[in-house]
Design a protein around this motif. Structure first.
Motif, mmCIF file in Angstrom:
data_model
loop_
_atom_site.group_PDB
_atom_site.id
_atom_site.type_symbol
_atom_site.label_atom_id
_atom_site.label_comp_id
_atom_site.label_asym_id
_atom_site.label_seq_id
_atom_site.Cartn_x
_atom_site.Cartn_y
_atom_site.Cartn_z
ATOM 1 N N SER A 91 70.837 58.639 39.684
ATOM 2 C CA SER A 91 71.320 59.789 39.181
ATOM 3 C C SER A 91 72.092 59.972 37.962
ATOM 4 N N LEU A 94 71.451 62.355 35.318
ATOM 5 C CA LEU A 94 71.621 63.782 35.396
ATOM 6 C C LEU A 94 72.804 63.882 34.741
ATOM 7 N N VAL A 97 73.873 67.068 32.216
ATOM 8 C CA VAL A 97 73.055 68.374 32.365
ATOM 9 C C VAL A 97 73.610 68.896 33.850
ATOM 10 N N PHE A 98 73.351 67.972 34.617
ATOM 11 C CA PHE A 98 73.876 68.444 36.199
ATOM 12 C C PHE A 98 75.343 68.027 36.753
ATOM 13 N N LEU A 99 75.565 67.066 36.289
ATOM 14 C CA LEU A 99 76.687 66.540 36.711
ATOM 15 C C LEU A 99 77.744 66.163 35.811
ATOM 16 N N TYR A 104 79.641 62.379 38.957
ATOM 17 C CA TYR A 104 78.541 61.280 39.298
ATOM 18 C C TYR A 104 79.326 60.158 39.954
ATOM 19 N N ARG A 233 78.530 73.581 38.088
ATOM 20 C CA ARG A 233 78.784 72.085 38.437
ATOM 21 C C ARG A 233 78.632 71.769 39.810
ATOM 22 N N GLY A 236 75.028 72.392 40.963
ATOM 23 C CA GLY A 236 74.322 71.222 40.621
ATOM 24 C C GLY A 236 74.597 70.038 41.293
ATOM 25 N N LEU A 237 75.611 69.776 41.784
ATOM 26 C CA LEU A 237 76.036 68.660 42.803
ATOM 27 C C LEU A 237 75.289 69.122 44.163
ATOM 28 N N ALA A 239 72.590 70.674 44.530
ATOM 29 C CA ALA A 239 70.956 70.690 44.336
ATOM 30 C C ALA A 239 70.776 69.120 44.326
ATOM 31 N N VAL A 240 71.474 68.201 43.822
ATOM 32 C CA VAL A 240 71.280 66.858 43.709
ATOM 33 C C VAL A 240 71.356 66.507 45.127
#
Length: 345
Positions: A91, A94, A97-99, A104, A233, A236-237, A239-240
């Motif tokens: 991960s 990511l 972009v996402f985190l 992370y 954010r 996004g977290l 979703a991950v």
């Protein structure tokens, strides 16, 4: 007591609401100055007592009997401490972009935490799986995690994990390992007392964790770390983490089938191998991450609630499987995996 029970239709674990309440309290009234010192010292003592109770509760006989079902336990440990961390490392791609990088780090720490015990047992029982195997698997994971989780954090998080150093190792030994060993050594004399008062001590457990959360998030508020998190954010977290949970649920179920485990064992493997322990992870994070612990435990808190909701649905569906044993029968016959030839406690 019946009138105080949590409504079954409520989708959120009431303890999660208490944890969120402590986060809100820390946001409104963070501990500062002398108050912060008192909260930190009390939290440190609470963590040590928490792991002392873990040691006092773990039955040595139960653990030794469970070794006979070694293939199942190795499978759960591999899912918890090998597959999960590998997905956590993957991960990294990511970011950003996402985190964010701190989120992370918290997500990676989440993948290093041991499995749960209570919820794994509960869901395995509902789904009519191998409950004794779930008990032993969760206990083994918690025991191994006391040593393996800090070591993996040192190897994978390094200096970014809140300054992991030789001092952190000493803190882990003093706050986590020594109290656990002391609990095991004294279990012969205090085990009966702990068993008789498990409900009261369970409240002590949860109260200690609430204090740890308040202290960690107070430090985060004082340090201003929450300015690093935005609603986008957080989305996004989530979703991950949803993808992470779905992958682990699929791997534990179909992977166990490929390894030749029966239905009851597959259920125990799925619930024990796909979940992470909030109770074990929060105290460890407070030791490993220091002032950054508030962001580090956020992914774990969110994942904990997500896994409870999803696994509750799966357990109910498993209980209605055509091959499930009748509800009046022993749903968890003590069987071993293919080729072990022994029986678990």
């Amino acid at each position: 007591m019946k009138r105080l029970r949590w409504p079954r239709w409520m989708p959120i674990d009431p303890y999660i609401l208490l944890l969120l309440g402590m986060v809100g309290l820390a946001a409104l009234l963070p501990a500062r100055g002398a108050g912060a010192d008192v909260a930190s010292g009390t939290s440190t003592a609470a963590i040590a007592f928490l792991f002392f109770l873990y040691g006092a509760r773990l039955s040595t006989r139960e653990a030794m009997d469970g070794v006979r079902h070694w293939r199942l336990h190795v499978t759960v440990l591999a899912c918890t401490f090998v597959v999960f961390p590998l997905l956590g490392l993957a991960s990294r791609g990511l970011v950003p972009v996402f985190l964010t990088d701190p989120l992370y780090q918290g997500l990676l720490f989440l993948t290093l935490v041991p499995s749960t015990i209570q919820s794994s047992i509960a869901f395995t029982s509902i789904a009519r799986g191998n409950v004794p195997a779930a008990i032993c698997a969760g206990s083994f994971s918690s025991l191994v995690g006391i040593v393996v989780t800090p070591l993996l954090a040192a190897a994978l998080l390094g200096g970014s994990g809140g300054g992991f150093s030789a001092d952190s190792v000493v803190e882990i030994v003093l706050q986590l390992l020594l109290p656990f060993v002391a609990g095991q050594l004294l279990r012969r004399w205090i085990g009966g007392f702990v068993a008789r008062h498990k409900k009261v001590l369970g409240l002590v457990d949860r109260g200690s964790i609430l204090l740890v959360v308040y202290t960690a998030f107070s430090e985060g508020m004082v340090q201003g770390v929450w300015h690093q998190v935005s609603p986008a954010r957080l989305a996004g977290l989530l979703a991950v983490q949803a993808v992470l949970l779905a992958v682990m649920l699929a791997l534990t179920w179909y992977g166990a089938k490929g390894l030749g485990f029966g239905r009851e064992d597959r259920i125990a493997i799925q619930f024990a191998g796909s979940k992470k322990s909030l109770a074990a992870g929060l105290p460890m994070a407070s030791v490993l991450f220091g002032a950054q612990a508030s962001l580090a435990v956020l992914p774990l808190m969110l994942f904990h609630q997500m896994q409870l909701m999803v696994c509750a649905v799966i357990a109910k569906r498993r209980s209605r499987d055509p091959e499930a044993p009748p509800s009046g029968a022993s749903a968890a016959p003590v069987r071993t995996a293919v080729g072990t030839g022994g029986r678990s406690a």
